[in-house]
Scaffold this motif. Sequence first.
Motif, PDB file in Angstrom:
ATOM      1  N   LEU A 136      -3.872   1.193  -7.589  1.00  0.00           N
ATOM      2  CA  LEU A 136      -4.974   1.481  -7.067  1.00  0.00           C
ATOM      3  C   LEU A 136      -6.229   0.745  -6.848  1.00  0.00           C
ATOM      4  O   LEU A 136      -7.046   0.787  -5.908  1.00  0.00           O
ATOM      5  N   VAL A 137      -6.566  -0.050  -7.947  1.00  0.00           N
ATOM      6  CA  VAL A 137      -7.574  -0.748  -8.042  1.00  0.00           C
ATOM      7  C   VAL A 137      -7.730  -1.903  -6.967  1.00  0.00           C
ATOM      8  O   VAL A 137      -8.612  -2.488  -6.617  1.00  0.00           O
ATOM      9  N   THR A 138      -6.492  -2.610  -6.897  1.00  0.00           N
ATOM     10  CA  THR A 138      -6.148  -3.562  -5.932  1.00  0.00           C
ATOM     11  C   THR A 138      -6.166  -3.199  -4.285  1.00  0.00           C
ATOM     12  O   THR A 138      -6.158  -3.967  -3.646  1.00  0.00           O
ATOM     13  N   LEU A 139      -5.837  -1.888  -4.312  1.00  0.00           N
ATOM     14  CA  LEU A 139      -5.569  -1.487  -2.886  1.00  0.00           C
ATOM     15  C   LEU A 139      -6.690  -1.456  -1.827  1.00  0.00           C
ATOM     16  O   LEU A 139      -6.331  -2.284  -0.643  1.00  0.00           O
ATOM     17  N   PRO A 140      -7.946  -1.360  -1.938  1.00  0.00           N
ATOM     18  CA  PRO A 140      -8.719  -1.612  -0.903  1.00  0.00           C
ATOM     19  C   PRO A 140      -8.927  -3.042  -0.430  1.00  0.00           C
ATOM     20  O   PRO A 140      -8.922  -3.440   0.884  1.00  0.00           O
ATOM     21  N   ALA A 141      -8.859  -4.151  -1.472  1.00  0.00           N
ATOM     22  CA  ALA A 141      -9.171  -5.332  -1.166  1.00  0.00           C
ATOM     23  C   ALA A 141      -7.888  -6.029  -0.482  1.00  0.00           C
ATOM     24  O   ALA A 141      -7.838  -6.696   0.277  1.00  0.00           O
ATOM     25  N   THR A 142      -6.905  -5.677  -1.124  1.00  0.00           N
ATOM     26  CA  THR A 142      -5.391  -6.326  -0.550  1.00  0.00           C
ATOM     27  C   THR A 142      -5.334  -5.655   0.680  1.00  0.00           C
ATOM     28  O   THR A 142      -4.717  -6.503   1.511  1.00  0.00           O
ATOM     29  N   PHE A 143      -5.386  -4.403   0.862  1.00  0.00           N
ATOM     30  CA  PHE A 143      -5.170  -3.888   2.352  1.00  0.00           C
ATOM     31  C   PHE A 143      -6.248  -4.333   3.183  1.00  0.00           C
ATOM     32  O   PHE A 143      -5.688  -4.784   4.393  1.00  0.00           O
ATOM     33  N   TYR A 144      -7.391  -4.726   2.939  1.00  0.00           N
ATOM     34  CA  TYR A 144      -8.160  -5.246   3.821  1.00  0.00           C
ATOM     35  C   TYR A 144      -7.904  -6.654   4.234  1.00  0.00           C
ATOM     36  O   TYR A 144      -7.905  -6.974   5.443  1.00  0.00           O
ATOM     37  N   PRO A 192       0.716  -1.009  -0.004  1.00  0.00           N
ATOM     38  CA  PRO A 192       0.061   0.026  -0.189  1.00  0.00           C
ATOM     39  C   PRO A 192       0.954   1.177   0.026  1.00  0.00           C
ATOM     40  O   PRO A 192       0.581   2.295  -0.652  1.00  0.00           O
ATOM     41  N   VAL A 193       1.994   1.340   0.765  1.00  0.00           N
ATOM     42  CA  VAL A 193       2.918   2.371   0.562  1.00  0.00           C
ATOM     43  C   VAL A 193       3.489   2.701  -0.565  1.00  0.00           C
ATOM     44  O   VAL A 193       3.353   3.728  -1.105  1.00  0.00           O
ATOM     45  N   LEU A 194       3.747   1.565  -1.247  1.00  0.00           N
ATOM     46  CA  LEU A 194       4.533   1.633  -2.639  1.00  0.00           C
ATOM     47  C   LEU A 194       3.335   2.339  -3.610  1.00  0.00           C
ATOM     48  O   LEU A 194       3.775   2.997  -4.683  1.00  0.00           O
ATOM     49  N   VAL A 195       2.171   1.649  -3.609  1.00  0.00           N
ATOM     50  CA  VAL A 195       1.248   2.285  -4.514  1.00  0.00           C
ATOM     51  C   VAL A 195       0.795   3.465  -4.391  1.00  0.00           C
ATOM     52  O   VAL A 195       0.543   4.348  -5.121  1.00  0.00           O
ATOM     53  N   ILE A 196       0.661   3.811  -3.151  1.00  0.00           N
ATOM     54  CA  ILE A 196       0.383   5.470  -2.984  1.00  0.00           C
ATOM     55  C   ILE A 196       1.530   6.325  -3.403  1.00  0.00           C
ATOM     56  O   ILE A 196       1.420   7.365  -3.837  1.00  0.00           O
ATOM     57  N   ILE A 197       2.893   5.947  -3.063  1.00  0.00           N
ATOM     58  CA  ILE A 197       4.068   6.905  -3.412  1.00  0.00           C
ATOM     59  C   ILE A 197       3.924   6.833  -5.042  1.00  0.00           C
ATOM     60  O   ILE A 197       4.081   8.003  -5.728  1.00  0.00           O
ATOM     61  N   SER A 198       3.713   5.633  -5.660  1.00  0.00           N
ATOM     62  CA  SER A 198       4.037   5.642  -7.050  1.00  0.00           C
ATOM     63  C   SER A 198       2.841   6.613  -7.705  1.00  0.00           C
ATOM     64  O   SER A 198       2.983   6.946  -8.732  1.00  0.00           O
ATOM     65  N   SER A 199       1.698   6.324  -7.096  1.00  0.00           N
ATOM     66  CA  SER A 199       0.410   7.242  -7.693  1.00  0.00           C
ATOM     67  C   SER A 199       0.576   8.748  -7.628  1.00  0.00           C
ATOM     68  O   SER A 199       0.271   9.323  -8.615  1.00  0.00           O
ATOM     69  N   LEU A 200       1.249   9.178  -6.518  1.00  0.00           N
ATOM     70  CA  LEU A 200       1.542  10.465  -6.321  1.00  0.00           C
ATOM     71  C   LEU A 200       2.564  10.823  -7.283  1.00  0.00           C
ATOM     72  O   LEU A 200       2.564  11.993  -7.761  1.00  0.00           O
ATOM     73  N   CYS A 201       3.454   9.886  -7.445  1.00  0.00           N
ATOM     74  CA  CYS A 201       4.421  10.503  -8.407  1.00  0.00           C
ATOM     75  C   CYS A 201       4.042  10.566  -9.916  1.00  0.00           C
ATOM     76  O   CYS A 201       4.226  11.396 -10.509  1.00  0.00           O
ATOM     77  N   ASN A 202       3.250   9.509 -10.120  1.00  0.00           N
ATOM     78  CA  ASN A 202       2.407   9.578 -11.469  1.00  0.00           C
ATOM     79  C   ASN A 202       1.601  10.973 -11.609  1.00  0.00           C
ATOM     80  O   ASN A 202       1.494  11.283 -12.680  1.00  0.00           O
ATOM     81  N   CYS A 203       1.001  11.489 -10.386  1.00  0.00           N
ATOM     82  CA  CYS A 203       0.227  12.611 -10.410  1.00  0.00           C
ATOM     83  C   CYS A 203       0.944  13.742 -10.959  1.00  0.00           C
ATOM     84  O   CYS A 203       0.575  14.476 -11.720  1.00  0.00           O
ATOM     85  N   LEU A 204       2.255  13.772 -10.355  1.00  0.00           N
ATOM     86  CA  LEU A 204       3.201  14.731 -10.738  1.00  0.00           C
ATOM     87  C   LEU A 204       3.696  14.764 -12.257  1.00  0.00           C
ATOM     88  O   LEU A 204       3.824  15.664 -13.104  1.00  0.00           O
ATOM     89  N   VAL A 205       3.768  13.416 -12.622  1.00  0.00           N
ATOM     90  CA  VAL A 205       4.117  13.335 -14.096  1.00  0.00           C
ATOM     91  C   VAL A 205       2.988  13.793 -14.993  1.00  0.00           C
ATOM     92  O   VAL A 205       3.122  14.492 -15.883  1.00  0.00           O
TER      93      VAL A 205
END
Length: 160
Positions: A97-105, A55-68
């Motif tokens: 991001l689509v796997t984050l909620p279920a995987t985190f749960y 989850p930390v890696l997904v959030i960091i990579s998504s934030l970096c992709n938002c910058l891109v």
Amino acid sequence: MENISAYENGPDPGQHINHNDTDPTFDDDSNSFDDYYHEHVNSIFEIVIYGYILPVLVIISSLCNCLVIGGFLRKHIRTSANIILVLIAISDSLTGLVTLPATFYVYSREQMLLSKDWCNATMITRLYIARAFHTISVWETVLLWFQRFLHVRHPAVANR
């Protein structure tokens, strides 16, 4: 009663359960459970990787992709190659991001028994939706290669 208690701790590792439609002893109504045994959470390695690090890696990579995305969509640097890079950033972000909620749960709470809805959500997002977004990213990379090839090989055609 003895059969149901075997499912409380999950099926035995050596036990083979035959659940097919041609088995005359299989009655779909008599073996309906509200919880499904989730075998994948069986090591501390999986719990740490999927529950806390992913989850930390997904959030960091998504934030970096938002910058891109924000950087490449500015008017003075908007080119066809940058638009393709934006599309790759979007599909890569959605892959995680689509796997984050279920995987985190499932992994952060170490869920061994899942409801039917959570089991379906986990498997559908991991096996179908995330793979579809990853496949889209791969094809967008091929498209970027083709676009770069056109710019090098046929610059007059590519500028049109």
